[in-house]
Design a protein around this motif. Structure first.
Motif: not given
Lengths: 80, 475
Positions: B342, B351-353, B379-385
Motif C-alpha cells: 500500500a 504509505p496509503v492505507p 487497510i489500517p494505518p498501524f502496520y506494515d504496508s
C-alpha cells in the motif's frame, strides 16, 4: 475566546515527541506558530511531522501520546 | 503430540496463509487480532477470533502476556508466530512452552542463539560455512574496531549484534568515520534493540542476496534449494525468485549443503532460512544470518518444489519426522514473487492505507495470490504496508516473467484514502534479461530512477466514482 482546531491530515498513531527520550514538541499550554511541529503521525512504519498549521496560544492536546487517530480527527486546540 | 488446534499469533497475509495450511491439516484455528483488525480476512476465515488489545502492535501483536492469555482462554494446543512480531522472540517461544503448548518453530534457545548475529557467525564457522571477513566476535571499543577494520580493509559495516532484517547497519569508509560513527551506532543499537553490542563486517560490493530454505526435525535436515532476493529497496525485498538465476551447479550444491551443515550443527527443528551474500564475479558466497521462521517469500520455494512449507512446519512442531528426504526434493521450473504494498510511487512510496473499493485478481494456471485483501476491506494505518504477494510459476524464468507481466496487466484494484489513494505494485521495473540484477549494496540503484521516469502502462479511473483511486501499473 475562540478556539481553533488542529486536525490530523492522515490516519495513524500520534506521537507527541520525536522519541521516547525527548521532551514533547509542545507542552499543554504552550503558544504555537503556524510552522511549529506539534507531533508525529506514524503511518505503516513511516513517520510524518505534523505542523500546527495555525498560530495561537494555550495549546491543548485532545489525543494522548501513542494513541490511534483518524484522518480529520481533532488532535489539539489553540486559542485564537 | 498431535496438534488439533492452533492460535495464529500474527495478522495480515501470513495469518491467512497459516489458516489455510491448518485447515488442510484438519486443525481448528483461532485468530488473534487487535482492535483495528477485527475485520481482517484471517478473522473471517478462522474458526474463532480473539481481541488481544489496542491497535498499537506493542499492546497487541507484540504483547506476550496477551498472546498467552488468548491461547489459554481458547484452549488451543499450539501457537504459530508467523513472521515479524514475536516470531523470532526466544522468550515468547519459552512462554508458549511453559504454558504447556507447542510453539511452531525452533526452541527459545535456538532462536536466541541464531538471532544473536555474533553467535550465529560462530555457529556458521563451526559448521564450515564461509562467513564475511570481520570481527571474531563483539567489539569492545573503538580502538579494537579500528585495528580490525584496517586488517580487513575499508569499507566496513558496523552492525548491531541484536539487529537483522537490514536494520542497525552503518557503512564507513575510513578510520576517522569509524571513530565518529562507532559510539553513535552503539547508542542507537542499545535504544533500538536493548543491546548496544556491535561487530564489524567487510562490505561485499556487487553481492547478490541468495538464501537457502532449510527444514529440520531435530534429527534429519534437508534444504529446499535457494531463493534470489537481490532486488531490494531501502534494504527491503520487493521481488524474489527461485531458483537463483545463473548460479553454477557446483556453487548451488556447496551453498545448499552448507546451509544443511549449519542446520545439523544446531540440531534445527522447524523451517528456517540461511541468508548469504553471493559474489558472482569471484564465485564465492558468505553467510550473513539465519531466520528461524517462515519467510515472506516462502511461496516461490513451494512453487518450484511442490512442498507446502507451512503445513510441514506445523507437522514437525507436532512431533512428526520430516515427510521427505533430500533425494525426494526436486526443482521444477521457475517462480517469481512480486510484493504488493500500500504505497504511492508518485509520492516517494508514501504509505496509503484506506478502503479497497474494487479488486480483481486474474486467475490462471501458475498464478498464485497470497493476500489479506478483499473488496470492502479497510487497510489500517498501524502496520506494515505489505498487502500481498503475486506469485507465478512457469517452466523457465522468461515464461514466469511473461506470466507475471500478463497477470499484472489484467489486475484491477482500487482503494480510497486521503490524500492520494493508490495501491502500487512492486517492483515496477522488469529486470532486464536473464541474470541481470542490481547489486544489493546499491539500495539507491538505478532501477528506481528508471522506473520513476517511465509512464504507467495502464491507468484506470472510474469517472463516475471520483473518490476511487487511479490504478497504476508500473511495468
Amino acid at each position: 475566546m475562540r478556539t481553533i482546531e488542529i486536525k490530523s491530515p492522515l490516519p495513524g498513531t500520534f506521537y507527541r515527541a520525536s522519541s521516547p527520550d525527548t521532551p514533547p514538541f509542545k507542552a499543554d499550554g504552550d503558544t504555537v506558530a503556524e510552522g511549529n511541529i506539534i507531533g508525529l503521525i506514524e503511518v505503516m512504519k513511516t513517520f510524518q511531522e505534523i505542523p500546527a498549521g495555525v498560530s495561537g496560544g494555550a495549546i491543548r492536546f485532545l489525543v494522548d501520546n501513542e494513541e490511534p487517530v483518524m484522518a480529520g480527527q481533532v488532535i489539539a486546540e489553540v486559542t485564537a | 503430540m498431535t496438534i488439533r488446534s492452533l492460535l495464529v499469533a500474527n495478522r495480515g497475509e501470513i495469518a491467512v496463509r497459516i489458516i489455510r495450511a491448518a485447515k488442510a491439516l484438519g486443525i481448528r484455528t483461532v485468530q488473534v487480532h487487535s482492535a483495528a483488525d477485527a475485520d481482517m480476512l484471517a478473522v473471517h476465515l478462522a474458526d474463532e477470533a480473539v481481541n488481544i488489545g489496542p491497535p498499537a502492535a506493542k499492546k497487541s501483536y507484540l504483547n506476550i502476556e496477551a498472546m498467552i492469555a488468548a491461547a489459554k482462554a481458547t484452549g488451543v494446543d499450539a501457537v504459530h508466530p508467523g513472521y515479524g512480531f514475536l516470531s523470532e522472540n526466544g522468550d515468547f517461544a519459552d512462554e508458549v512452552v511453559h504454558a504447556g503448548l507447542v510453539f511452531v518453530g525452533p526452541s527459545g534457545d535456538a532462536i536466541r542463539l541464531l538471532g544473536d548475529k555474533v553467535a550465529a557467525r560462530a555457529v556458521a564457522e563451526r559448521a564450515g560455512v564461509p562467513i564475511v571477513p570481520g570481527s571474531a566476535g563483539r567489539i569492545d571499543d573503538v580502538a579494537q574496531a579500528c585495528r580490525i577494520a584496517e586488517s580487513i580493509g575499508f569499507p566496513v559495516m558496523i552492525k548491531a549484534a541484536a539487529g537483522g532484517g537490514g536494520r542497525g547497519i552503518r557503512i564507513v569508509q575510513s578510520v576517522a568515520e569509524l571513530e565518529r560513527q562507532f559510539p553513535q551506532a552503539s547508542a542507537e543499537a542499545a535504544a533500538a534493540f536493548g543491546d548496544g553490542g556491535l561487530y564489524l563486517e567487510k562490505v561485499i560490493t556487487r553481492a547478490r542476496h541468495v538464501e537457502v530454505q532449510i527444514l529440520g526435525d531435530g534429527e534429519n535436515f534437508v534444504h529446499c534449494y535457494e531463493r534470489e532476493c537481490s532486488l531490494q529497496r531501502r534494504r527491503q525485498k520487493v521481488w524474489e525468485e527461485a531458483p537463483a538465476v545463473g548460479l553454477p551447479a557446483d556453487i548451488r550444491a556447496r551453498l545448499c549443503e552448507s546451509a544443511v551443515a549449519l542446520a545439523r550443527e544446531v540440531k534445527y527443528r522447524g523451517v528456517g532460512t540461511v541468508e548469504y551474500l553471493y559474489d558472482e564475479d569471484a564465485g564465492t558466497f558468505y553467510f550473513i544470518e539465519v531466520n528461524t521462521r517462515i519467510q515472506v517469500e516462502h511461496p516461490v520455494t513451494e512453487m518450484i518444489t511442490g512442498i507446502d512449507l507451512v503445513q510441514e512446519m506445523i507437522r514437525i512442531a507436532g512431533g512428526e519426522k520430516l515427510s521427505f528426504r533430500q533425494e525426494d526434493i526436486h526443482v521444477s521450473g521457475h517462480a517469481v514473487e512480486c510484493r504488493i504494498n500500500a504505497e504511492d510511487p508518485a509520492r516517494g512510496f508514501a504509505p496509503v492505507p484506506g478502503k479497497v473499493t474494487a479488486l480483481f485478481v486474474p486467475k490462471a494456471e501458475g498464478v498464485r495470490f497470497d493476500t489479506m485483501l478483499y473488496e470492502g476491506y479497510t487497510i489500517p494505518p498501524f502496520y506494515d504496508s505489505l498487502l500481498g504477494k503475486l506469485i507465478v510459476h512457469a517452466e523457465d524464468r522468461a515464461s514466469a516473467i511473461a506470466l507475471l507481466s500478463k497477470a499484472l496487466g489484467r489486475w484491477r484494484s482500487a482503494a480510497s484514502a486521503r490524500p492520494f489513494p493508490c495501491i502500487s505494485r512492486l517492483p515496477e521495473t522488469r529486470p532486464s534479461g536473464a541474470g541481470t540484477f542490481i547489486p544489493a549494496s546499491s539500495s539507491r540503484g538505478s532501477w528506481m530512477v528508471a522506473r520513476s521516469r517511465s509512464p504507467p502502462l495502464a491507468v484506470s479511473k472510474r469517472r463516475d466514482k471520483p473518490d476511487e483511486c487511479p490504478v497504476f501499473v508500473w511495468w
